[in-house]
Structures are given as C-alpha cells and as structure tokens.
Scaffold this motif. Structure first.
Motif, PDB file in Angstrom:
ATOM      1  N   VAL A  30      52.436   5.685 -13.401  1.00 53.77           N
ATOM      2  CA  VAL A  30      53.205   6.844 -12.955  1.00 53.77           C
ATOM      3  C   VAL A  30      54.625   6.412 -12.618  1.00 53.77           C
ATOM      4  CG1 VAL A  30      53.447   8.560 -11.110  1.00 53.77           C
ATOM      5  CG2 VAL A  30      51.215   8.229 -12.211  1.00 53.77           C
ATOM      6  N   ASP A  31      54.760   5.300 -11.913  1.00 50.66           N
ATOM      7  CA  ASP A  31      56.104   4.776 -11.607  1.00 50.66           C
ATOM      8  C   ASP A  31      56.890   4.459 -12.877  1.00 50.66           C
ATOM      9  OD1 ASP A  31      55.798   5.016  -8.872  1.00 50.66           O
ATOM     10  OD2 ASP A  31      55.292   2.910  -8.569  1.00 50.66           O
ATOM     11  N   LEU A  32      56.222   3.892 -13.846  1.00 52.53           N
ATOM     12  CA  LEU A  32      56.888   3.552 -15.100  1.00 52.53           C
ATOM     13  C   LEU A  32      57.356   4.807 -15.833  1.00 52.53           C
ATOM     14  CD1 LEU A  32      57.715   1.398 -17.164  1.00 52.53           C
ATOM     15  CD2 LEU A  32      55.413   1.575 -18.145  1.00 52.53           C
ATOM     16  N   TYR A  33      56.504   5.827 -15.889  1.00 50.80           N
ATOM     17  CA  TYR A  33      56.909   7.081 -16.524  1.00 50.80           C
ATOM     18  C   TYR A  33      58.113   7.700 -15.800  1.00 50.80           C
ATOM     19  CZ  TYR A  33      53.121   7.436 -19.936  1.00 50.80           C
ATOM     20  OH  TYR A  33      52.282   7.211 -20.987  1.00 50.80           O
ATOM     21  N   SER A  62      38.841  10.029 -11.968  1.00 48.03           N
ATOM     22  CA  SER A  62      39.226  11.233 -12.705  1.00 48.03           C
ATOM     23  C   SER A  62      40.620  11.697 -12.294  1.00 48.03           C
ATOM     24  CB  SER A  62      38.197  12.334 -12.450  1.00 48.03           C
ATOM     25  OG  SER A  62      38.562  13.513 -13.095  1.00 48.03           O
ATOM     26  N   SER A  63      40.891  11.689 -11.002  1.00 47.37           N
ATOM     27  CA  SER A  63      42.212  12.093 -10.514  1.00 47.37           C
ATOM     28  C   SER A  63      43.296  11.124 -10.981  1.00 47.37           C
ATOM     29  CB  SER A  63      42.214  12.185  -8.992  1.00 47.37           C
ATOM     30  OG  SER A  63      41.423  13.270  -8.569  1.00 47.37           O
ATOM     31  N   ALA A  64      42.978   9.843 -11.018  1.00 42.75           N
ATOM     32  CA  ALA A  64      43.953   8.850 -11.477  1.00 42.75           C
ATOM     33  C   ALA A  64      44.272   9.045 -12.960  1.00 42.75           C
ATOM     34  CB  ALA A  64      43.432   7.439 -11.215  1.00 42.75           C
ATOM     35  N   VAL A  65      43.260   9.347 -13.756  1.00 43.13           N
ATOM     36  CA  VAL A  65      43.482   9.621 -15.183  1.00 43.13           C
ATOM     37  C   VAL A  65      44.378  10.851 -15.336  1.00 43.13           C
ATOM     38  CG1 VAL A  65      42.364  10.391 -17.326  1.00 43.13           C
ATOM     39  CG2 VAL A  65      41.365   8.525 -16.005  1.00 43.13           C
ATOM     40  N   GLU A  66      44.081  11.899 -14.568  1.00 42.24           N
ATOM     41  CA  GLU A  66      44.892  13.118 -14.628  1.00 42.24           C
ATOM     42  C   GLU A  66      46.325  12.851 -14.166  1.00 42.24           C
ATOM     43  OE1 GLU A  66      43.198  16.726 -12.974  1.00 42.24           O
ATOM     44  OE2 GLU A  66      41.185  15.889 -13.259  1.00 42.24           O
ATOM     45  N   ALA A  67      46.494  11.969 -13.207  1.00 42.85           N
ATOM     46  CA  ALA A  67      47.837  11.626 -12.717  1.00 42.85           C
ATOM     47  C   ALA A  67      48.652  10.966 -13.822  1.00 42.85           C
ATOM     48  CB  ALA A  67      47.746  10.717 -11.499  1.00 42.85           C
ATOM     49  N   ILE A  68      48.037  10.085 -14.561  1.00 44.11           N
ATOM     50  CA  ILE A  68      48.731   9.426 -15.672  1.00 44.11           C
ATOM     51  C   ILE A  68      49.152  10.467 -16.706  1.00 44.11           C
ATOM     52  CG2 ILE A  68      48.487   7.821 -17.613  1.00 44.11           C
ATOM     53  CD1 ILE A  68      46.547   6.200 -15.784  1.00 44.11           C
ATOM     54  N   GLN A  69      48.246  11.373 -17.039  1.00 46.04           N
ATOM     55  CA  GLN A  69      48.565  12.412 -18.021  1.00 46.04           C
ATOM     56  C   GLN A  69      49.692  13.314 -17.519  1.00 46.04           C
ATOM     57  OE1 GLN A  69      47.425  12.602 -21.175  1.00 46.04           O
ATOM     58  NE2 GLN A  69      46.451  10.659 -20.660  1.00 46.04           N
ATOM     59  N   ALA A  70      49.657  13.663 -16.228  1.00 41.56           N
ATOM     60  CA  ALA A  70      50.720  14.508 -15.665  1.00 41.56           C
ATOM     61  C   ALA A  70      52.060  13.786 -15.741  1.00 41.56           C
ATOM     62  CB  ALA A  70      50.384  14.873 -14.220  1.00 41.56           C
ATOM     63  N   ALA A  71      52.074  12.517 -15.383  1.00 42.42           N
ATOM     64  CA  ALA A  71      53.323  11.747 -15.439  1.00 42.42           C
ATOM     65  C   ALA A  71      53.822  11.637 -16.879  1.00 42.42           C
ATOM     66  CB  ALA A  71      53.117  10.363 -14.834  1.00 42.42           C
ATOM     67  N   GLU A  83      55.528  15.534  -9.644  1.00 43.82           N
ATOM     68  CA  GLU A  83      55.000  16.024  -8.371  1.00 43.82           C
ATOM     69  C   GLU A  83      53.478  16.174  -8.460  1.00 43.82           C
ATOM     70  OE1 GLU A  83      55.446  19.950  -5.600  1.00 43.82           O
ATOM     71  OE2 GLU A  83      57.286  19.133  -6.474  1.00 43.82           O
ATOM     72  N   LYS A  84      53.015  16.729  -9.554  1.00 47.82           N
ATOM     73  CA  LYS A  84      51.572  16.874  -9.775  1.00 47.82           C
ATOM     74  C   LYS A  84      50.909  15.496  -9.839  1.00 47.82           C
ATOM     75  CE  LYS A  84      48.167  18.823 -12.952  1.00 47.82           C
ATOM     76  NZ  LYS A  84      47.944  19.568 -14.196  1.00 47.82           N
ATOM     77  N   ALA A  85      51.562  14.559 -10.508  1.00 46.03           N
ATOM     78  CA  ALA A  85      51.016  13.202 -10.618  1.00 46.03           C
ATOM     79  C   ALA A  85      50.843  12.569  -9.238  1.00 46.03           C
ATOM     80  CB  ALA A  85      51.912  12.330 -11.497  1.00 46.03           C
ATOM     81  N   GLU A  86      51.842  12.747  -8.385  1.00 43.38           N
ATOM     82  CA  GLU A  86      51.760  12.193  -7.026  1.00 43.38           C
ATOM     83  C   GLU A  86      50.642  12.847  -6.219  1.00 43.38           C
ATOM     84  OE1 GLU A  86      53.139   9.525  -5.814  1.00 43.38           O
ATOM     85  OE2 GLU A  86      54.377   9.183  -7.590  1.00 43.38           O
ATOM     86  N   GLU A  87      50.481  14.155  -6.372  1.00 43.67           N
ATOM     87  CA  GLU A  87      49.391  14.853  -5.688  1.00 43.67           C
ATOM     88  C   GLU A  87      48.037  14.323  -6.147  1.00 43.67           C
ATOM     89  OE1 GLU A  87      49.906  19.047  -6.357  1.00 43.67           O
ATOM     90  OE2 GLU A  87      51.830  19.084  -5.304  1.00 43.67           O
ATOM     91  N   LEU A  88      47.908  14.094  -7.440  1.00 38.83           N
ATOM     92  CA  LEU A  88      46.654  13.578  -7.988  1.00 38.83           C
ATOM     93  C   LEU A  88      46.382  12.148  -7.516  1.00 38.83           C
ATOM     94  CD1 LEU A  88      47.009  15.147 -11.510  1.00 38.83           C
ATOM     95  CD2 LEU A  88      45.086  15.559  -9.945  1.00 38.83           C
ATOM     96  N   LEU A  89      47.425  11.338  -7.427  1.00 34.67           N
ATOM     97  CA  LEU A  89      47.248   9.974  -6.905  1.00 34.67           C
ATOM     98  C   LEU A  89      46.834  10.017  -5.440  1.00 34.67           C
ATOM     99  CD1 LEU A  89      50.236   8.021  -8.492  1.00 34.67           C
ATOM    100  CD2 LEU A  89      47.798   7.815  -9.063  1.00 34.67           C
ATOM    101  N   GLN A  90      47.383  10.968  -4.693  1.00 31.92           N
ATOM    102  CA  GLN A  90      46.993  11.116  -3.287  1.00 31.92           C
ATOM    103  C   GLN A  90      45.519  11.520  -3.182  1.00 31.92           C
ATOM    104  OE1 GLN A  90      47.214  10.020  -0.477  1.00 31.92           O
ATOM    105  NE2 GLN A  90      48.904  11.059   0.492  1.00 31.92           N
ATOM    106  N   HIS A  91      45.102  12.430  -4.056  1.00 32.76           N
ATOM    107  CA  HIS A  91      43.702  12.841  -4.079  1.00 32.76           C
ATOM    108  C   HIS A  91      42.799  11.647  -4.427  1.00 32.76           C
ATOM    109  CE1 HIS A  91      40.226  15.445  -4.433  1.00 32.76           C
ATOM    110  NE2 HIS A  91      39.941  14.798  -5.553  1.00 32.76           N
ATOM    111  N   ALA A  92      43.238  10.856  -5.381  1.00 34.16           N
ATOM    112  CA  ALA A  92      42.463   9.667  -5.771  1.00 34.16           C
ATOM    113  C   ALA A  92      42.325   8.712  -4.583  1.00 34.16           C
ATOM    114  CB  ALA A  92      43.124   8.960  -6.951  1.00 34.16           C
ATOM    115  N   SER A  93      43.402   8.515  -3.863  1.00 35.88           N
ATOM    116  CA  SER A  93      43.355   7.628  -2.695  1.00 35.88           C
ATOM    117  C   SER A  93      42.409   8.169  -1.631  1.00 35.88           C
ATOM    118  CB  SER A  93      44.752   7.447  -2.100  1.00 35.88           C
ATOM    119  OG  SER A  93      45.566   6.728  -2.987  1.00 35.88           O
ATOM    120  N   SER A  94      42.425   9.454  -1.414  1.00 33.52           N
ATOM    121  CA  SER A  94      41.518  10.073  -0.432  1.00 33.52           C
ATOM    122  C   SER A  94      40.055   9.909  -0.848  1.00 33.52           C
ATOM    123  CB  SER A  94      41.840  11.556  -0.264  1.00 33.52           C
ATOM    124  OG  SER A  94      43.114  11.726   0.277  1.00 33.52           O
TER     125      SER A  94
END
Length: 101
Positions: A94-97, A19-28, A34-45
């Motif tokens: 996210v990197d591509l965006y 869910s966090s990874a999907v939200e990260a893509i949408q944020a990017a 910045e929000k996308a990176e936070e969401l990716l960090q949450h996904a990793s955790s």
C-alpha cells in the motif's frame, strides 16, 4: 476438542485479516488509498482478535493445564503466522502504491 472454539477464533480472525489485507492491496492498486488504510486497520483489528484467542491457549498451558495439540491447532497457528507476514507485506505494498501515485 475442548479448545475448538478458541482454535476456530484464531482461524476465523486470521482469515478475516488476510481477506482485508488482500482487499487493501487491491484498493491501493486502484488509487483508493483511504479505503486501503481502512482495510489495513480492519486487518490489524482482526489480528488482535486472533492473538487474544492464541493467548488464551498459551495462558492455559502456562498455568499447567494440558493443552492437546491437534491438527486444527497446527492449522490455526500456521494460518495466523502466514497472515501476520502477509499483513506486513500488504502494508508495504500500500505504501509503495502511494509513492507510485
């Protein structure tokens, strides 16, 4: 069913990560990097939490305890593995965006 709490830990953490990874893509996609990176960090955790649950089952089996394979365990493993792949893809998107911006 003695392992159900562990199995549900895998499923819930993997679901949270995806869910966090999907939200990260949408944020990017919206330029909110910045929000996308936070969401990716949450996904990793969350994936770390899922791995910890998985490791407890693997440790149990390695110690010679019988670990019954159930449809729930198969589902948990499937959910975890697809989430790991999705999370890797989300990082790339996210990197591509970022590069497109």
């Amino acid at each position: 069913m003695e392992n159900m709490e562990v199995i549900m830990g895998i499923i819930m953490n993997a679901g949270d990560a995806k869910s966090s990874a999907v939200e990260a893509i949408q944020a990017a996609k919206n330029g909110e990097f910045e929000k996308a990176e936070e969401l990716l960090q949450h996904a990793s955790s969350a994936l770390v939490g899922a791995h910890r649950s998985q490791t407890s089952l693997l440790t149990k089996a390695a110690q010679g305890d019988k670990v019954e394979i159930t449809i729930y365990m198969v589902h948990a493993q499937d959910h975890l593995m697809t989430t790991i792949a999705f999370n890797d893809l989300a990082k790339e998107l996210v990197d591509l965006y970022k590069k497109l911006a």
